[in-house]
Design a protein around this motif. Structure first.
Motif, short mmCIF file in Angstrom:
data_model
loop_
_atom_site.label_atom_id
_atom_site.label_comp_id
_atom_site.label_asym_id
_atom_site.label_seq_id
_atom_site.Cartn_x
_atom_site.Cartn_y
_atom_site.Cartn_z
N ALA A 45 9.49 -2.61 1.82
CA ALA A 45 8.40 -2.76 2.29
C ALA A 45 8.49 -3.30 3.72
O ALA A 45 8.83 -4.29 3.95
CB ALA A 45 7.56 -3.70 1.42
N GLU A 50 2.24 -3.39 2.82
CA GLU A 50 3.35 -2.86 1.83
C GLU A 50 4.02 -3.96 0.93
O GLU A 50 4.10 -3.70 -0.07
CB GLU A 50 4.37 -1.88 2.67
CG GLU A 50 3.81 -0.66 3.09
CD GLU A 50 5.13 0.08 4.09
OE1 GLU A 50 4.95 1.21 4.30
OE2 GLU A 50 6.14 -0.54 4.33
N VAL A 54 3.82 -4.15 -3.18
CA VAL A 54 5.23 -4.70 -3.93
C VAL A 54 5.03 -5.89 -4.72
O VAL A 54 5.36 -5.87 -5.98
CB VAL A 54 6.57 -4.58 -3.11
CG1 VAL A 54 7.70 -5.15 -3.91
CG2 VAL A 54 6.78 -3.48 -2.33
N VAL A 205 6.73 3.10 0.50
CA VAL A 205 7.55 2.45 -0.53
C VAL A 205 8.10 3.01 -1.53
O VAL A 205 9.25 2.82 -2.02
CB VAL A 205 6.54 1.50 -0.89
CG1 VAL A 205 7.20 0.36 -1.92
CG2 VAL A 205 5.68 0.52 0.07
#
Length: 387
Positions: A45, A50, A54, A205
């Motif tokens: 990430a 991002e 995660v 990702v």
């Protein structure tokens, strides 16, 4: 007949050896992808959004996953008291580091997004990395040391004495073979975490998770094969000269043990256990193949098979030894002489048969409710209460 005598003592000992393995494998299968995801966080990430994506893939489930760690520790304490006493004192500093990592991880989840400052968030991202990577490494190091034998002995009154001093309890664990096992462990959980991210995320990702997962799978296969060769040709196993009665008292000093041959001699005595390393290699190979393709659920399922096979292979090869002593083989702890009493194991089994299905049913329900992917819209919507 007293109720607990319905199941012979030796059967209960084997049952609790199996249940301990089940609990430890369940911990690796569930909290393992949490740790793998944390170890991957700074690399898969790149933007703040991002990284929040995660984190929120594991945010709702990590607490429930750690139940298996607590159950495993409790099972060791109640069913195998000598094992608990020796391992938790001999591995004290390593255990302390693991607990620190597991304690700061929830702090990272809760504090990371409390401020907009990039430096603040980057700091907690690396805390989450530490909270995932360090336990994954040290658990493998611990397994490697168990295979090598731990430097302890028992006094005539069964008091365990660990040799090596305070710092030896940490740095003495960092032997080459043990470090190799640590590398296999962290790579295996990174592969598992990558499989989880492939299932739960999309876009960049997911693509990065596939690449890192493929590399981790290669390291697992190479490291696992090297560890097997090392066990075959460079590390002596343990064997009974005089085996204790399987239903006798829990006193390791009543048996005689020697270091001879190889741990892998167990495959000659019990050929069926070859299924464990086969599952380990096959699961890893197929997980890598799935990560390189388009599958989304299959990488996670194959990595679960790999973890099951790798961990099972250690327990099956060592049976009936659970903690051998490198300095006094006669003090080694085995399934037949290191358990709690017949009645204690029976009462615990009844409790386990009641509560384990409840835990499994609740866990399955939670994952069913939380099924689906996590995307930017989930973490940017203030009404979703995301991390």
């Amino acid at each position: 007949m007293i109720l607990f005598e319905l199941i012979p003592f030796e059967y209960l000992r084997v049952i609790w050896w199996l249940l301990l393995g089940v609990l430890l494998i369940a911990f690796a299968l569930t909290d393992g992808f949490d740790m793998g995801t944390g170890a991957l966080l700074p690399f898969v990430a790149k933007t703040d959004t991002e990284r929040r994506v995660v984190i929120n893939t594991v945010g709702p489930v990590w607490e429930g996953n750690q139940v298996w760690f607590i159950l495993g520790g409790g099972a060791i304490f109640a069913a195998w008291p000598p094992l608990y006493a020796v391992s938790f004192s001999g591995f004290y500093l390593a255990m302390f580091l693991i607990l620190v990592a597991l304690i700061v991880r929830p702090v990272g989840f809760k504090y990371r997004s409390k401020r907009e400052d990039p430096a603040w968030r980057n700091f907690w991202d690396w805390v989450l990395f530490f909270g995932g990577a360090l336990p994954a490494l040290l658990f493998g190091v611990a397994v490697g040391n168990v295979l090598l034998g731990v430097p302890f002995h028992l006094t005539p009154d069964l008091m365990p004495i660990y040799e090596g001093g305070l710092f030896g309890k940490l740095f003495g664990l960092l032997r080459p073979f043990a470090l190799l096992c640590g590398i296999v462990s962290i790579s295996m959980l990174v592969m598992h975490g990558a499989g989880w991210l492939v299932l739960k995320t999309t876009g960049d990702v997911q693509a990065r998770a596939r690449r890192f997962g493929q590399t981790a799978a290669l390291i697992v296969m190479a490291g696992y094969a090297l560890a097997g060769l090392w066990l075959a040709f460079g590390i002596g196993g343990f064997a009974f000269v005089t085996e204790p009665p399987h239903d006798g008292p829990s006193n390791p000093l009543l048996s005689e043990v020697t270091r001879t041959g190889s741990w892998l001699a167990a495959y000659s005595a019990r050929p069926w256990i070859i299924i464990a390393p086969v599952l380990g290699f096959l699961g890893t190979f197929m997980a890598r193949r799935a990560l390189s393709g388009q599958g989304e659920l299959s990488p996670l399922l194959w990595s679960k098979m790999a973890i099951f096979g790798v961990i099972s292979s250690v327990g099956l090869v060592m049976f009936p030894f659970i903690l051998p002593s490198s300095t006094d083989p006669n003090s080694s702890l085995t399934v037949w002489d290191a358990s709690s009493s017949h009645q204690t194991l029976f009462v615990m089994l009844v409790a386990g048969l009641i509560f384990l299905p409840i835990i499994l049913a609740y866990t399955a329900w939670v994952y069913r409710v939380l099924w689906g992917k996590v995307g930017p819209e989930d973490v940017e919507d203030p009404e979703r209460h995301a991390y």
